[in-house]
Design an enzyme around this catalytic site. Sequence first.
Site, PDB file in Angstrom:
ATOM      1  N   HIS A 213      34.981  39.116  30.728  1.00 34.80           N
ATOM      2  CA  HIS A 213      35.062  40.127  31.789  1.00 34.80           C
ATOM      3  C   HIS A 213      33.634  40.512  32.171  1.00 34.80           C
ATOM      4  O   HIS A 213      32.732  40.461  31.332  1.00 34.80           O
ATOM      5  CB  HIS A 213      35.812  41.330  31.206  1.00 34.80           C
ATOM      6  CG  HIS A 213      36.167  42.401  32.174  1.00 34.80           C
ATOM      7  ND1 HIS A 213      35.261  43.332  32.615  1.00 34.80           N
ATOM      8  CD2 HIS A 213      37.352  42.710  32.761  1.00 34.80           C
ATOM      9  CE1 HIS A 213      35.873  44.173  33.434  1.00 34.80           C
ATOM     10  NE2 HIS A 213      37.137  43.821  33.544  1.00 34.80           N
TER      11      HIS A 213
ATOM     12  N   ASP B  85      34.782  42.060  22.546  1.00 33.92           N
ATOM     13  CA  ASP B  85      35.405  42.853  23.594  1.00 33.92           C
ATOM     14  C   ASP B  85      36.890  42.976  23.243  1.00 33.92           C
ATOM     15  O   ASP B  85      37.653  42.011  23.365  1.00 33.92           O
ATOM     16  CB  ASP B  85      35.208  42.149  24.951  1.00 33.92           C
ATOM     17  CG  ASP B  85      35.952  42.844  26.076  1.00 33.92           C
ATOM     18  OD1 ASP B  85      36.807  43.711  25.794  1.00 33.92           O
ATOM     19  OD2 ASP B  85      35.690  42.509  27.241  1.00 33.92           O
TER      20      ASP B  85
ATOM     21  N   GLN C  35      41.536  44.068  25.605  1.00 33.58           N
ATOM     22  CA  GLN C  35      42.902  43.553  25.747  1.00 33.58           C
ATOM     23  C   GLN C  35      43.584  43.293  24.411  1.00 33.58           C
ATOM     24  O   GLN C  35      44.788  43.064  24.375  1.00 33.58           O
ATOM     25  CB  GLN C  35      42.890  42.241  26.563  1.00 33.58           C
ATOM     26  CG  GLN C  35      42.421  42.392  27.987  1.00 33.58           C
ATOM     27  CD  GLN C  35      43.341  43.251  28.849  1.00 33.58           C
ATOM     28  OE1 GLN C  35      44.513  43.463  28.538  1.00 33.58           O
ATOM     29  NE2 GLN C  35      42.813  43.770  29.935  1.00 33.58           N
TER      30      GLN C  35
ATOM     31  N   LYS D 252      44.100  51.449  28.292  1.00 27.04           N
ATOM     32  CA  LYS D 252      44.886  50.210  28.247  1.00 27.04           C
ATOM     33  C   LYS D 252      45.888  50.230  27.099  1.00 27.04           C
ATOM     34  O   LYS D 252      46.609  49.268  26.876  1.00 27.04           O
ATOM     35  CB  LYS D 252      43.955  49.008  28.095  1.00 27.04           C
ATOM     36  CG  LYS D 252      43.072  48.797  29.330  1.00 27.04           C
ATOM     37  CD  LYS D 252      42.383  47.480  29.276  1.00 27.04           C
ATOM     38  CE  LYS D 252      41.230  47.398  30.234  1.00 27.04           C
ATOM     39  NZ  LYS D 252      41.664  47.102  31.614  1.00 27.04           N
TER      40      LYS D 252
ATOM     41  N   CYS E   1      37.704  40.687  37.626  1.00 28.03           N
ATOM     42  CA  CYS E   1      36.355  40.905  37.051  1.00 28.03           C
ATOM     43  C   CYS E   1      35.935  39.731  36.180  1.00 28.03           C
ATOM     44  O   CYS E   1      35.286  39.911  35.148  1.00 28.03           O
ATOM     45  CB  CYS E   1      36.288  42.205  36.249  1.00 28.03           C
ATOM     46  SG  CYS E   1      36.521  43.666  37.250  1.00 28.03           S
TER      47      CYS E   1
HETATM   48  N1  PMP Z   1      37.001  43.689  29.038  1.00 26.09           N
HETATM   49  C1  PMP Z   1      38.225  43.247  29.337  1.00 26.09           C
HETATM   50  C2  PMP Z   1      38.720  41.958  28.732  1.00 26.09           C
HETATM   51  C3  PMP Z   1      39.032  43.984  30.209  1.00 26.09           C
HETATM   52  O1  PMP Z   1      40.252  43.547  30.513  1.00 26.09           O
HETATM   53  C4  PMP Z   1      38.539  45.189  30.755  1.00 26.09           C
HETATM   54  C5  PMP Z   1      39.352  46.011  31.738  1.00 26.09           C
HETATM   55  N2  PMP Z   1      39.895  45.274  32.786  1.00 26.09           N
HETATM   56  C6  PMP Z   1      37.258  45.604  30.387  1.00 26.09           C
HETATM   57  C7  PMP Z   1      36.529  44.836  29.527  1.00 26.09           C
HETATM   58  C8  PMP Z   1      36.670  46.872  30.923  1.00 26.09           C
HETATM   59  O2  PMP Z   1      37.366  47.964  30.398  1.00 26.09           O
HETATM   60  P1  PMP Z   1      37.133  49.419  31.005  1.00 26.09           P
HETATM   61  O3  PMP Z   1      37.255  49.283  32.478  1.00 26.09           O
HETATM   62  O4  PMP Z   1      38.239  50.216  30.406  1.00 26.09           O
HETATM   63  O5  PMP Z   1      35.786  49.857  30.560  1.00 26.09           O
END
Ligand code: PMP
Length: 411
Positions: free
Chosen positions: A122, A199, A202, A225, A365
Site C-alpha cells: 500500500h 503492515d 489488513q 478496519k 493505493c
Molecule cells: N496498508 C494497507 C494494506 C491498507 O489496506 C491500508 C488502508 N487501506 C493502509 C495501509 C493505510 O491504513 P490507514 O488509512 O488506516 O492509515
Amino acid sequence: MLDVARLRADFPLLAQRENGHPLVYLDNAATTQKPQAVLDAIAEYYRTTNANVHRGAYDLAIRATEAYEAARAKVAAFVNAWAPEGVVFTRGTTEAINLVAGSYGRASVKAGDSVVVTAMDHHSNLVPWQILCQEKGATLRMVEITEDGRIDLTDFGRALERRPKIVAFPYVSNALGTVNPAAQLTGLAHAVGAVVVVDGAQSTPHLNVDVQALDCDFYALSGHKMLGPMGSGALVAKPDVLEAMPPYHGGGEMISRVWDDHSTYNKIPHKFEAGTPNVEGAVGLAAAIRYLERIGPERIAEHEQALAAAAIERLSQIEGVTVYGPQARSDRAGVVSFTYGDIHPHDIATILDQDGICIRAGHHCTQPLMRRLNVAATARASFYLYNGSDDVDALAGALVKAGALFGYVPA
Ligand code: PMP
C-alpha cells in the site's frame, strides 16, 4: 459459518437501506462498520470518564488515564505484543509507518544503504520509505510479485543480498487478498541483519495475529478496519528497539524535562505520543477488540475465507471476469479483486450501488501493483464477519446485470 443474522443486528448502520435496497456492505478493506458495543463505549466514556490523561491529580482524570492505559493493554494482548509499553497509539497504520520511517529510519539509514519494500505494498508502506531514501541518498528496492500475486521469494532473496537496513511488507495485501508468509519473510530479513516492518492494516482485523511469533520489529495496525473508530490505531514494537529511537513528534506528554534550548524525553510509549491523545479512539478500539475476541479471530478468518472462496467461484463463472491474487483458499483473506472485460471498475461500482451494494473501485493505493497487473484499476469486494452468502449472491447477481448492460452476458 458465523451466525450472520445475529451479528448484523449488532451493527445499526447495516439496517439502513441504500437506493431502496437492503445495504450490502462489501468495502471492509477500506473501513468497517461499528457495532453498538463500540458506539456505547465511546458515549459512555464521554458521559462518565472524560478528562485529559496523564496529568490530572483528580479522580476523574485518573479514571480517564486508566481507561486509556487499559485500552493499550487490550491492544497489546490482542496481537500478543512484547509489552504494553511497546504499543504506541497512532491515528492508524499510515501514521505508525511514518513514525518508524521518521524516527528509526532517519536515525539508522545512511547514504548507500538500502530499504526493501514489495510491489504489493500500500502507498502507506511505500511513500514514507521513498521519502526517507530520497532524503538519505539510500536505495529503495521493490521486490517483485509472482503471476498469482504472491511475493516472489527468489527476488526477495536477491534484495536481501544487499543487506538492507529495513525490510517492509504487508502481512495481507489489501488489493489482492494474499496472506504473505510473514514469519518466514521476517526470519530471512533478520538473517541479513535487517529490521522488519509489517503492515498489519489488513491482517489484524482478519487473522489471529501474534507479533512475538512473527518476531517482526514493528507492526502497524488501524482501528477503523477492525470495528473500531476512525483515527485510532497503533504501532506495536519491540520495547528495546523503541527505547533506542529518537522522538518523532515534539510537544507535551513526550518530555521529561524541558530547558530553554533542549529537553529530555519521557519513557516509552509516551515519548512517541506528543500532545493530547485520542482517548475516545483508544477506548472504542478496546471495545472493538472485546467484540472480536468474543467471536474469535480463527472463526472470523475461516468465515471470510469461505465467503471469498464462494465469491471467486461465482465470479469465475461469469464470462469476462478476471479475479486477481492467489487461487488457493488458504493463502488469501476476504478480499476479492477483479475486472470485468473492459467495463471500467468505477462503472461496475456505480451500477452495483444502484442495488445497494458497496464495493471499491480504483487503484486501492497500490499503483505500482496495478502497473504490474496491467490494469489502471480493479473492482474489489471485501468481506467481514457480518457478511454472508446472501451478499455473495447479491454481488454475483448484480454483476451479471452489469454485464448485460454492457453487452457481456445475455440478460
Ligand atoms: N496498508 C494497507 C494494506 C491498507 O489496506 C491500508 C488502508 N487501506 C493502509 C495501509 C493505510 O491504513 P490507514 O488509512 O488506516 O492509515
